[in-house]
Scaffold this active site. Structure first.
Site: not given
Ligand SMILES: *[C@@H]1O[C@H](CO)[C@@H](O)[C@H](O)[C@H]1NC(C)=O
Ligand SMILES: *[C@@H]1O[C@H](CO)[C@@H](O)[C@H](O)[C@H]1NC(C)=O
Ligand SMILES: *[C@@H]1O[C@H](CO)[C@@H](O)[C@H](O)[C@H]1NC(C)=O
Length: 913
Positions: A504, A507, A580
């Site tokens: 997770d 980015e 999300d």
């Protein structure tokens, strides 16, 4: 305490519900100088001329020089153009500047190594006059690539019709900012909110226009929460909007129907039209990119005239840095473009069978007792599941590869208990490493110099879950290898072979960084600036993690790694999800175009959080989400820390029954899904497909993104509103469709107004197909390995149907050496035939070769037949009437052959008498 830290702490103190997507946290095009500059250029402003056009080493090469050379301008060095042709209609265009002080970044390790072997060595250059002197080279049967010299333009031409397919710089918007010395008094710094980007190398952006001909719509360029067919962003009758942004960001509570870029970026666009079919354009560039889709007539005043008989969609591509390394795909069928794209970036990995089943996740399953209870409840309520997930709270202070030993004192035993039921566990491993001198990972990484550096050359230090954190520089292969070693059983204490991984925040997410990510002037291995590699950072991290799982098992089992960030090529390393999302109906609806767009750009293994991550879904929404999610390629329920518990049994008996039913449908269809994953693994064709991929000449399907195909055989229509009583469902094609639950037949080519109940969302089997199912429900997919199959034959008007089944051991790489069963079932002239599609008979797949077919159901068959003859055993079996699903004995009855007891791995025929 710095202002930023204070701000960050304030942010944490406020409850999440107070916050929603904050536009002003993120840059818009006007606040992004390269984007603003590129958008303000006028068509025809590019004055480059191609000179010295020649064939060299099998490529076409040329120099691009400014037409009106101005001696006093230093930036008039020629650009170097290289055009290469590859098998199967793939054209590659590279444009770079001549060497200057810094080498411009070219994204490594995305183009697969064997792609180069498919290069065709160009021999011949033809000169033609096409609106000016032009050079023409062969591309593939029926297609040529043309370079017009002055002004420079590149296009692909269909040689039979003379029509254009796709072109670059037809509107003269090409611009390439070459690296240069800073002029006196010039300031290259850029500021956004409290952040300063030093931009030591100054302006270096690239922009150009790309036109798709005979195109009705364009698609692709994930990731964003918007429609499947991309709406124009500029031009007449368009509310001036932002361009589509490709910049991987951790966007808190993203909104639906927005061109804003989310966690991943794939700079690959497809066009589709009834006349032409499908074409594709891919720009391999990992810097921030902005793309405008231009409405017809946007260039009305430019005076540029293009071939007018062809429909066209013009687009404008703008990137902050890098080089031009672009690929053009001629199609012409949708699946051709996917095959061409994965020839460049690699085919999707074949997941293990368990990963195709249902996943249960929550932030967080608190402790071992919680895990044990949740696991036991699935059994108590007779709901199958395959994987239990642990989010960040399972660690010791957000130090990944560790366990909170109070909450999880015996992680190995916990995993073994799950494994005993054929279940698996996934733990989270994020790229931010806690800067704690007592944490061995941090110590090692800082000593070895393995962190990304800030613009001053110190380890970059940013805020994430553990507080002060640094980030491993996985652009460097040596660092990837080091990272991969951390997954060995010795190194990752408490891990077992049934444990898999979730990446997770890659980015990367940096809470106190500009736009919640790493500063663009941070430095990577080889002096690469973060701005150049940003969109691929998560890709390299995902790659390193997948390599880790391969290494730990000595390459025996296929890895499973879920990633939030993604880039072109991520399909080789595992699954992705849409991040999300929120527990509302709009997010349920937008999940479909999001998943379809990912599939169109190679990411066949994707899904959205079932239930919605933020907020508490009404039970009705949760049920509808399970009913839709059961058809996502990746099927996982997940929920935010602050939401109420929502395991399937918490909403009363009826809701539990409905959710169980939805999950059962997925388990029954696992053999079909797995066969589709193998198809994706070979051809790139996605598991979940837009309708137009299967019905490319049916215009009514081109912008439909409420329904989709699972493979070529199942059409699914989501229900996106509360208390829906009816749904309009368009069923394309000329053949009939059969309701997946009831077998009711519907006509194709018509929009049906159907009654819907809470029991299911509309789903149909296409006439002319054969589905394979496994109808016995177990605790997990692993326990179904030896279960017999059911075949559902849905006949079309010629009383025929076909289907495929792929089987292997579900976990190893043995299939790459031929250890698999691949059958085609053909029903024609009253006879069902099973033929082998595998190079070997498949007998070497242990266990599964003996598996039987226990039931064959015929939908749409003329009544009257009483028995069937099986060859070669020469056995007679009865034809009875039976339900479509054994669990629903009260449903209408269909012609059924019970216990034909033929082996799935063998050749046989069954003749209806
Ligand atoms: C050449 O460039 C300089 C600086 O940009 C400019 O002042 C001059 O007018 C240009 N000359 C011509 C002939 O375009
Ligand atoms: C299919 O998947 C496997 C396993 O992930 C991978 O090694 C292989 O390269 C993929 N592609 C093909 C064409 O088999
Ligand atoms: C019926 O299905 C078979 C098998 O898929 C196909 O070959 C045939 O063309 C179909 N016939 C019609 C009329 O669609």
């Amino acid at each position: 305490m710095s202002n930023q830290t204070l701000r960050f702490i304030l942010l944490l103190l406020l409850s999440s519900s107070v916050f929603s997507w904050k536009k002003e946290e993120f840059r818009n095009c006007n606040q992004t100088p390269f984007c603003k500059r590129a958008r303000s250029r006028t068509p025809g402003s590019c004055s480059l001329t191609a000179t010295d056009v020649t064939i060299s080493d099998g490529d076409l090469t040329a120099n691009l020089i400014p037409k009106h050379t101005n001696e006093s301008e230093s930036e008039s060095k020629p650009l170097i153009l290289t055009l290469s042709v590859y098998q199967d209609g793939i054209l590659r265009l590279k444009i770079d500047e001549q060497h200057s002080s810094k080498t411009r970044f070219q994204v490594p390790d995305v183009v697969v190594s064997h792609f180069q072997e498919t290069k065709l060595y160009l021999q011949r250059l033809t000169n033609e006059d096409l609106n000016g002197p032009s050079s023409v080279v062969y591309l593939s049967d029926g297609y040529s690539a043309v370079i017009r010299h002055d002004p420079f333009e590149l296009f692909i031409r269909n040689d039979n019709s003379g029509d254009r397919v796709i072109s670059l710089n037809s509107h003269g918007l090409f611009d390439f900012e070459q690296l240069r010395e800073k002029n006196e008094g010039e300031n290259w710094e850029e500021n956004f909110r409290t952040h300063t980007d030093k931009r030591p190398y100054g302006p270096q952006s690239i922009s150009f226009d790309v036109s798709f001909y005979d195109a009705d719509f364009v698609y692709g360029i994930p990731e964003r929460a918007t429609s499947l067919a991309l709406k124009p962003t500029r031009g007449p009758n368009v509310d001036e909007s932002e361009p589509y942004r490709l910049f991987n960001l951790d966007v808190f509570e993203y909104i639906h129907d927005s061109p804003f870029g989310l966690y991943g970026s794939i700079p690959f666009m497809l066009s589709h039209g009834k006349v032409r079919g499908t074409s594709g354009f891919f720009w391999l560039n990992a810097a921030e990119m902005q793309i405008d889709v231009l409405a017809p007539g946007w260039d009305a005043e430019s005076g540029i005239s293009l071939p007018s008989s062809q429909n066209r969609i013009d687009t404008m591509w703008m990137s902050e840095a890098g080089v031009v390394d672009a690929f053009f795909f001629v199609g012409p069928n949708p699946k051709d473009v996917l095959r061409q794209y994965v020839a460049v970036t690699g085919a999707p990995a074949l997941p293990q069978m368990f990963a195709v089943a249902y996943h249960q996740c929550r932030w967080n399953y608190r402790d071992e007792e919680d895990v044990e209870n949740v696991d036991a409840k699935f059994d108590e309520f007779d709901i199958p599941y395959d994987v239990l997930w642990l989010d960040i709270e399972h660690t010791d202070g957000k130090r990944y590869f560790t366990w909170d030993r109070v909450l999880f004192p015996n992680p190995e035993e916990m995993q073994r208990k799950l494994a005993g039921k054929g279940r698996h566990m996934v733990t989270i491993v994020d790229p931010h490493i806690k800067r704690d001198d007592n944490f061995h990972l941090h110590k090692e990484a800082s000593e070895k110099g393995y962190y990304v550096k800030d613009s001053n050359g110190n380890d970059f230090d940013g805020w994430c879950w553990p507080g002060s954190s640094s980030y491993a520089d996985t652009l460097n292969p040596e660092i990837r290898s080091w990272w991969a070693d951390k997954f060995s059983y010795q190194s990752y204490v408490g891990s077992t072979p049934s444990l898999y991984i979730w990446n997770d925040m890659n980015e990367p997410s940096v809470f106190n960084g500009p736009e919640v990510t790493m500063p663009r002037d941070a430095l990577h291995y080889g002096g690469v600036e973060h701005r150049e590699v940003h969109n691929a950072y998560g890709y390299y991290f995902h790659m390193a993690t997948a390599e880790g799982l391969l290494k730990r098992g000595e390459g025996k089992d296929r890895p499973f790694v879920l990633s939030r960030a993604l880039f072109a090529g991520s399909q080789r390393y595992g699954a992705v999800w849409t991040g999300d999302n929120s527990a509302d109906w709009d997010h349920l609806r937008v999940s479909v175009p999001m998943v379809l767009t990912l599939g169109l750009t190679g990411m066949s293994f994707s899904g959205a959080d079932v239930g919605g991550f933020f907020g508490n879904p009404e039970p009705e929404l949760l049920v509808r989400w399970y009913q839709l999610g059961a058809y996502y390629p990746f099927f996982r329920a997940h929920a935010h820390h602050d939401t109420k518990r929502r395991e399937p049994w918490l909403f009363g008996e009826r809701k539990t029954e409905l959710i169980r039913d939805a999950i059962h449908v997925r388990y029954a269809l696992l053999p079909y899904f797995y066969t589709l994953f193998r198809e994706a693994n070979i051809t790139g064709a996605p598991v979940a497909r837009p309708l137009w991929m299967e019905f490319p000449s049916d215009e009514a399907t081109f912008s439909n993104d409420e329904a989709f195909m699972v493979g070529n055989s199942i059409l699914v229509q989501g229900i996106y509103t509360e208390r829906a009583k009816h749904a309009s469902v368009y069923l394309p094609g000329k053949q009939s469709w059969y309701d997946l639950r009831t077998g009711t037949v519907y006509k194709g080519g018509v929009t049906h107004k159907l009654e819907v109940t809470e029991e299911s969302i509309p789903a149909f089997q296409r006439g002319g197909t054969i589905l394979t199912r496994k109808d016995r429900f177990r605790r997990s997919s692993t326990q179904m390995t030896n279960d017999p199959f059911t075949l559902v034959i849905a006949l079309n008007s010629s009383q025929a149907a076909e289907g495929e089944l792929y089987i292997d051991d579900g976990s190893s790489f043995g299939f790459l050496e031929g250890a698999f069963i691949h059958r085609r079932f053909i029903f024609a002239n009253g006879k069902l035939t099973s033929v082998n599609l595998a190079p070997t008979s498949g007998g070497n797949v242990r266990h599964t070769s003996d598996v039987l077919i226990e039931r064959i159901i015929l939908l749409g068959h003329a009544p009257g037949s009483k028995n069937a003859l099986i060859e070669p055993s020469n056995q007679n079996v009865d034809i009875e009437l039976g339900p479509l699903w054994v669990q629903r004995a009260h449903s209408p009855a269909f012609m059924t052959i019970r216990k034909p007891n033929v082996r799935v791995a063998e050749d046989w025929t069954i003749k209806i008498l």
